[in-house]
Design a protein around this motif. Structure first.
Motif, PDB file in Angstrom:
ATOM      1  N   CYS A 101       0.706   4.597  -0.845  1.00  0.00           N
ATOM      2  CA  CYS A 101       0.095   5.721  -0.763  1.00  0.00           C
ATOM      3  C   CYS A 101       0.140   6.283   0.571  1.00  0.00           C
ATOM      4  O   CYS A 101      -0.432   7.841   1.542  1.00  0.00           O
ATOM      5  N   GLN A 102       0.751   5.436   1.395  1.00  0.00           N
ATOM      6  CA  GLN A 102       1.580   5.596   3.095  1.00  0.00           C
ATOM      7  C   GLN A 102       2.118   7.021   2.963  1.00  0.00           C
ATOM      8  O   GLN A 102       2.317   8.290   4.265  1.00  0.00           O
TER       9      GLN A 102
ATOM     10  N   TYR B 245       1.195  -1.341  -0.461  1.00  0.00           N
ATOM     11  CA  TYR B 245       0.223  -0.139   0.210  1.00  0.00           C
ATOM     12  C   TYR B 245       1.317   1.264   0.368  1.00  0.00           C
ATOM     13  O   TYR B 245       1.614   1.737   0.777  1.00  0.00           O
TER      14      TYR B 245
ATOM     15  N   TYR C 294      -3.396   7.660   3.830  1.00  0.00           N
ATOM     16  CA  TYR C 294      -4.038   7.434   2.412  1.00  0.00           C
ATOM     17  C   TYR C 294      -3.828   8.581   1.555  1.00  0.00           C
ATOM     18  O   TYR C 294      -4.993   8.488   1.482  1.00  0.00           O
ATOM     19  N   TYR C 295      -2.853   9.050   1.035  1.00  0.00           N
ATOM     20  CA  TYR C 295      -3.011   9.670   0.488  1.00  0.00           C
ATOM     21  C   TYR C 295      -3.116   9.679  -0.876  1.00  0.00           C
ATOM     22  O   TYR C 295      -1.994   9.617  -2.398  1.00  0.00           O
ATOM     23  N   GLU C 296      -4.382   9.417  -1.914  1.00  0.00           N
ATOM     24  CA  GLU C 296      -4.539   8.726  -2.747  1.00  0.00           C
ATOM     25  C   GLU C 296      -4.772   9.578  -3.975  1.00  0.00           C
ATOM     26  O   GLU C 296      -4.580   9.517  -5.329  1.00  0.00           O
TER      27      GLU C 296
ATOM     28  N   ILE D  58      -7.574  -0.933   4.325  1.00  0.00           N
ATOM     29  CA  ILE D  58      -8.464  -0.344   5.909  1.00  0.00           C
ATOM     30  C   ILE D  58      -7.549  -1.105   6.673  1.00  0.00           C
ATOM     31  O   ILE D  58      -7.612  -1.736   7.038  1.00  0.00           O
TER      32      ILE D  58
ATOM     33  N   CYS E 151     -13.204   0.044  -1.966  1.00  0.00           N
ATOM     34  CA  CYS E 151     -12.746   1.344  -0.214  1.00  0.00           C
ATOM     35  C   CYS E 151     -12.999   1.535  -0.020  1.00  0.00           C
ATOM     36  O   CYS E 151     -14.356   1.501   0.134  1.00  0.00           O
ATOM     37  N   TRP E 152     -12.403   3.011  -0.428  1.00  0.00           N
ATOM     38  CA  TRP E 152     -13.343   4.233  -0.102  1.00  0.00           C
ATOM     39  C   TRP E 152     -14.439   4.424  -0.333  1.00  0.00           C
ATOM     40  O   TRP E 152     -16.001   4.862   0.819  1.00  0.00           O
TER      41      TRP E 152
END
Length: 294
Positions: free
Chosen positions: A54-55, A52, A128-130, A182, A156-157
Motif C-alpha cells: 500500500c505504499q 506492504y 499508506y494508500y489503503e 506501522i 492496525c488503523w
C-alpha cells in the motif's frame, strides 16, 4: 464459554518480501517455534504473507489478493492443526471481482475457520494508500469464543479508535488482538519517531485500561522500499498489555516470536476495583454516532 484461567499467546513479528512462498516459509518456521513453546493462540502481523504493497497505488498489487479459501488461509488452517492452537491471521481478501478487504481470520485449534473480521477504519496517508485497495469492513466488530477464551480482532488503523475497542469489549472480548503494519518514514524518524511510537503504544494501553481487558498488538519489522526511493521502516515492538495497562511482554525491532502468559482471572479483579463498565452513562452517549458536534 468461560475463558481458561491462563492463556499463552504468541505474536509473530517478521519481515516480508515480494515473494509469498518465501514469506510463508519464514512464517512456518516462526509458527513452529511458537508451537514448541506452548502457544495456545498465535497471531500474525497485518498482511503477513505479502509486502506492504500500500505504499503506492498500483493495479499490479491486486495480484496479492486471494479468496478466503485461498492458499494463505489454508496455510493458517494447517498451522493451527499442527500447533493445536487458535490462529489469527491477516490477509488481502478478494471478496468478489473488484471488491477487496483487509481481512483477519480466526481459526480454531482443529483448523476450522470460525470467521473473519474486515478492517473497519481504512487509512489514506502518504505511504499508506489503503483506500485504493480496501473497502471498509461490513461485518461490524466481532468476538469469538475459542478454547483460549473470548477473542476480539481489530486491524492496525482500528487501534486508534476507542469506539472499536469498546464495542468489541462490550461483546465479552477478554483479549483484543491488533495485527499491525506501522513504521516510520525515514525522514521523520529522527524528529518524530519516538513520539509516534509512544503514541501508538499509549493508545492501545488505554484500550486495555478503559475496557479492563488484555490487548495484544503485533507489528511487522524491516525496511520495505516503496516507489521513488521512498521506504517505510516498520518498528516492530509488538507488545501485550494487561487490564491495568501494564506492558507484560514487549518485542524488539527484530524478527521474533513474542510470548506472553495471560491470567484471564485478572479481568474480573480489575473491573471490580475499576468499575468503568458499571459507571458508563449509556443514556448520555447518543452524540457519539455524529461525525462532529461543534
Amino acid at each position: 464459554m468461560p475463558g481458561p484461567h491462563r492463556v499463552r499467546v504468541a505474536l509473530v513479528q517478521a519481515e516480508a518480501e515480494p515473494d509469498r512462498d518465501a514469506n510463508l516459509r519464514r512464517q512456518d518456521r516462526l509458527f513452529r517455534k511458537a508451537a514448541e513453546q506452548g502457544a495456545e493462540v498465535i497471531c500474525t502481523q497485518e498482511l503477513f504473507a505479502t509486502p506492504y504493497f500500500c505504499q503506492e497505488e498500483s493495479v499490479a498489487a491486486f495480484r496479492w489478493a486471494e479468496e478466503i479459501d485461498g492458499p494463505t488461509v489454508r496455510f493458517l488452517q494447517d498451522q493451527a492443526r499442527k500447533a493445536e492452537a487458535v490462529v489469527i491471521g491477516s490477509f488481502f481478501e478478494r471478496r468478489a471481482p473488484g471488491l477487496f478487504h483487509n481481512t483477519a481470520v480466526v481459526i480454531d485449534a482443529a483448523g476450522e475457520l470460525l470467521g473473519c473480521y474486515r478492517k473497519m477504519h481504512i487509512p489514506d496517508d502518504p505511504g499508506y494508500y489503503e483506500k485504493y485497495y480496501f473497502a471498509p469492513g461490513d461485518l461490524g466488530f466481532r468476538v469469538w469464543s475459542t478454547s483460549a477464551g473470548r477473542l476480539g480482532v481489530l486491524v492496525c488503523w482500528d487501534q486508534w479508535y476507542p469506539e472499536a475497542a469498546r464495542l468489541t469489549a462490550l461483546q465479552g472480548a477478554e483479549i483484543l488482538f491488533y495485527p499491525t503494519a506501522i513504521g516510520w518514514h525515514p525522514h521523520e524518524k529522527e524528529s518524530e519517531g519516538a513520539a509516534q511510537a509512544d503514541a501508538w503504544r499509549t493508545i492501545q494501553r488505554s484500550h486495555a485500561i478503559a475496557n479492563g481487558c488484555f490487548v495484544a498488538a503485533v507489528n511487522r519489522v524491516g525496511v520495505e522500499k516503496g516507489p521513488g526511493g521512498r521506504a517505510i521502516e516498520f518498528w516492530g515492538r509488538s507488545f501485550v498489555a494487561d487490564p491495568m495497562g501494564r506492558v507484560i511482554a514487549e518485542a524488539s525491532a527484530e524478527e521474533e516470536v513474542l510470548l506472553a502468559d495471560l491470567d484471564l482471572g485478572l479481568i474480573e479483579e480489575v473491573r471490580i476495583h475499576w468499575p468503568f463498565l458499571r459507571d458508563r452513562r449509556v443514556d448520555a452517549y447518543g452524540g457519539i454516532a455524529a461525525r462532529y458536534l461543534g
